[in-house]
Design an enzyme around this catalytic site. Structure first.
Site, short mmCIF file in Angstrom:
data_model
loop_
_atom_site.label_atom_id
_atom_site.label_comp_id
_atom_site.label_asym_id
_atom_site.label_seq_id
_atom_site.Cartn_x
_atom_site.Cartn_y
_atom_site.Cartn_z
N GLY A 1 33.63 31.59 31.01
CA GLY A 1 33.40 31.09 32.37
C GLY A 1 34.06 31.95 33.32
O GLY A 1 35.18 32.42 33.09
N GLY B 1 35.59 31.54 36.34
CA GLY B 1 36.66 31.14 36.82
C GLY B 1 37.85 31.31 35.66
O GLY B 1 38.91 31.86 35.88
N LEU C 1 31.28 49.36 41.57
CA LEU C 1 30.48 50.22 40.86
C LEU C 1 30.26 50.53 39.49
O LEU C 1 30.15 51.58 39.09
CB LEU C 1 30.07 51.32 41.87
CG LEU C 1 30.05 51.31 43.38
CD1 LEU C 1 30.17 52.57 44.36
CD2 LEU C 1 28.80 50.58 43.74
N GLY D 1 33.51 53.52 39.94
CA GLY D 1 34.61 53.15 40.71
C GLY D 1 34.18 51.91 41.86
O GLY D 1 33.56 50.88 41.31
N ALA E 1 32.74 41.43 31.42
CA ALA E 1 34.31 40.97 32.19
C ALA E 1 34.89 42.14 32.49
O ALA E 1 36.20 41.67 33.18
CB ALA E 1 34.91 40.23 31.01
N ALA E 2 34.24 43.20 32.99
CA ALA E 2 34.77 44.17 33.92
C ALA E 2 35.41 43.56 35.14
O ALA E 2 36.53 43.86 35.68
CB ALA E 2 33.99 45.50 34.03
N GLY E 3 34.17 43.12 35.55
CA GLY E 3 34.34 42.34 37.06
C GLY E 3 35.45 41.51 37.23
O GLY E 3 36.29 41.23 38.15
N ASP E 4 35.71 40.46 36.00
CA ASP E 4 36.65 39.36 36.08
C ASP E 4 38.14 39.97 35.90
O ASP E 4 38.96 39.42 36.39
CB ASP E 4 36.04 38.42 34.81
CG ASP E 4 35.10 37.67 35.12
OD1 ASP E 4 34.82 37.37 36.44
OD2 ASP E 4 34.43 37.22 34.09
N GLY F 1 33.85 41.72 24.06
CA GLY F 1 33.90 40.51 24.45
C GLY F 1 34.32 40.27 25.92
O GLY F 1 34.77 41.46 26.63
P1 ADP Z 1 30.87 43.78 36.90
O1 ADP Z 1 31.46 43.44 35.46
O2 ADP Z 1 31.20 42.55 37.63
O3 ADP Z 1 29.45 44.59 36.85
P2 ADP Z 1 31.89 46.32 37.38
O4 ADP Z 1 31.26 46.68 36.15
O5 ADP Z 1 31.38 47.06 38.85
O6 ADP Z 1 31.79 44.61 37.86
O7 ADP Z 1 33.53 46.72 37.10
C1 ADP Z 1 34.64 46.15 37.88
C2 ADP Z 1 35.63 47.74 37.92
O8 ADP Z 1 36.03 47.73 36.71
C3 ADP Z 1 34.91 48.73 38.59
O9 ADP Z 1 35.04 48.85 39.92
C4 ADP Z 1 35.59 49.79 37.91
O10 ADP Z 1 36.85 50.08 38.50
C5 ADP Z 1 36.00 49.19 36.51
N1 ADP Z 1 34.96 49.69 35.62
C6 ADP Z 1 33.86 49.07 35.04
N2 ADP Z 1 33.09 49.80 34.39
C7 ADP Z 1 33.92 50.94 34.11
C8 ADP Z 1 33.52 52.13 33.55
N3 ADP Z 1 32.73 52.36 32.63
N4 ADP Z 1 34.53 53.24 33.50
C9 ADP Z 1 35.70 52.92 34.21
N5 ADP Z 1 36.01 51.99 34.88
C10 ADP Z 1 34.89 50.87 35.02
#
Ligand code: ADP
Length: 327
Positions: A41, A43, A223, A227, A251-254, A289
């Site tokens: 989730g 949240g 992005l 970045g 979960a990079a965004g989370d 994960g």
């Molecule tokens: P979401 O998961 O919501 O799509 P992003 O993919 O934009 O969000 O990732 C959020 C942040 O995590 C990015 O602004 C960046 O700083 C970092 N990030 C995501 N993917 C990478 C990557 N492949 N290499 C380095 N940093 C990353």
């Protein structure tokens, strides 16, 4: 009391994931290779990310009366999230049903279930109980839009810094934006909400202005590996990503939003908070994960130290000014 905490208002699910060589076609059954069952989730993921980043963190949300309730509560507590604001309601805990193929392609069905029971009254009660210790509120869009709008306004009235991650993107009442201090969409969410195709820093800047025009103070368009672009009335800047070798970008965004919120709650400067969020996002891509991939404070500090040897915490690194004022 010191206000260094984060209050997350949002969704809690059990993430039920099957891994196979390929995804089944409609009507087809395939044999899978592996299976995981973890807390999820948006949240809950952001609450875990904020707690792992060192902030006292409260999760306000709902779970049901089933086996997944304990999975959710224990998962949150195991990562240091306070669960006093998690309500147990009638019915079942929300579920994300995920399938992943060998190339990492996936499809997901999210069934909100208990998450649909979160009410504005519950949000008000959680704000009242935590406001003395909370500085930042994190919101996403996996609970009813009306509840999120109410939370933004009530959080703003309580003096919180309100951060909205508008995911999954959906039409929102126009009056929500005035209560949002920081919005953190990724490329596709920024595109869906603004109508501007975000395919790089220049378009991200234009999408950022769309949010500012509606009343948001600070737009941070993420992005992925390119970045993030930060847009305020004073400046537009591109923060390059930390170089990592991604294995799973879930979960990079989370991780980004949770670590950003924790840093702001600790009173750090916004640029430092953005860089901490970006380091957490980068690290989350290096592990498979969702909630299990969220990095802790030590890992984020280590990446910041390697990427910026000798840099002080206030160092903004290789940030590029895209141009002057955004308005
Ligand atoms: P979401 O998961 O919501 O799509 P992003 O993919 O934009 O969000 O990732 C959020 C942040 O995590 C990015 O602004 C960046 O700083 C970092 N990030 C995501 N993917 C990478 C990557 N492949 N290499 C380095 N940093 C990353």
């Amino acid at each position: 009391m010191t206000r260094t905490g984060v209050l997350v208002v949002g969704s809690i699910t059990a993430d039920v994931t099957a891994f196979g060589r390929r995804l089944p076609r409609p009507g087809e059954t395939v044999l899978g290779d592996d299976f995981t069952l973890v807390l999820g989730g948006k949240g809950a993921n952001q609450a875990v990310a904020a707690a792992r980043a060192g902030a006292p963190t409260w999760m306000a949300g709902c779970v049901g009366q089933d086996l997944f309730r304990d999975l959710a509560l224990e998962g949150l507590r195991a990562h240091g999230v306070e669960t006093s604001e998690v309500r147990t309601v009638e019915g079942r805990t929300g579920v994300a049903h995920i399938r992943v193929d060998a190339s990492g392609e996936n499809d997901i069905v999210i069934t909100p279930l208990a998450n649909a029971s979160l009410t504005t009254d519950m949000v008000d009660a959680s704000i009242a109980r935590t406001r003395d210790r909370t500085r930042v509120m994190l919101l996403q869009l996996e609970v009813a839009a009306e509840v999120t709008r109410h939370a933004a306004r009530a959080g703003s009235d309580a003096g919180f810094t309100v951060v909205l991650d508008p995911a999954p993107a959906q039409p929102l009442p126009d009056d929500i934006w005035a209560y949002v201090d920081i919005v953190t969409p990724n490329e596709s969410e920024a595109s869906a909400l603004s109508g501007i195709t975000v395919d790089g820093p220049e378009a991200a800047e234009r999408a950022g202005r769309w949010f500012l025009d509606r009343g948001v103070t600070h737009a941070l368009i993420t992005l992925g590996g390119a970045g993030a672009v930060s847009v305020t009335a004073e400046a537009v800047r591109h923060f390059p990503a930390f170089p990592v070798t991604p294995v799973d970008t879930t979960a990079a965004g989370d991780a980004f939003t949770g670590a950003l919120g924790a840093a702001l709650a600790a009173g750090l400067d916004t640029d430092v908070a953005v860089r901490r969020g970006m380091a957490a996002g980068a690290l989350a891509t290096t592990r498979p994960g969702a909630s299990p991939s969220l990095p802790d404070l030590t890992a984020v500090d280590a990446l910041l130290a390697t990427a910026d040897p000798g840099a002080g915490p206030a160092d903004a690194g290789a940030v590029t000014d895209l141009e002057g004022a955004a308005s």
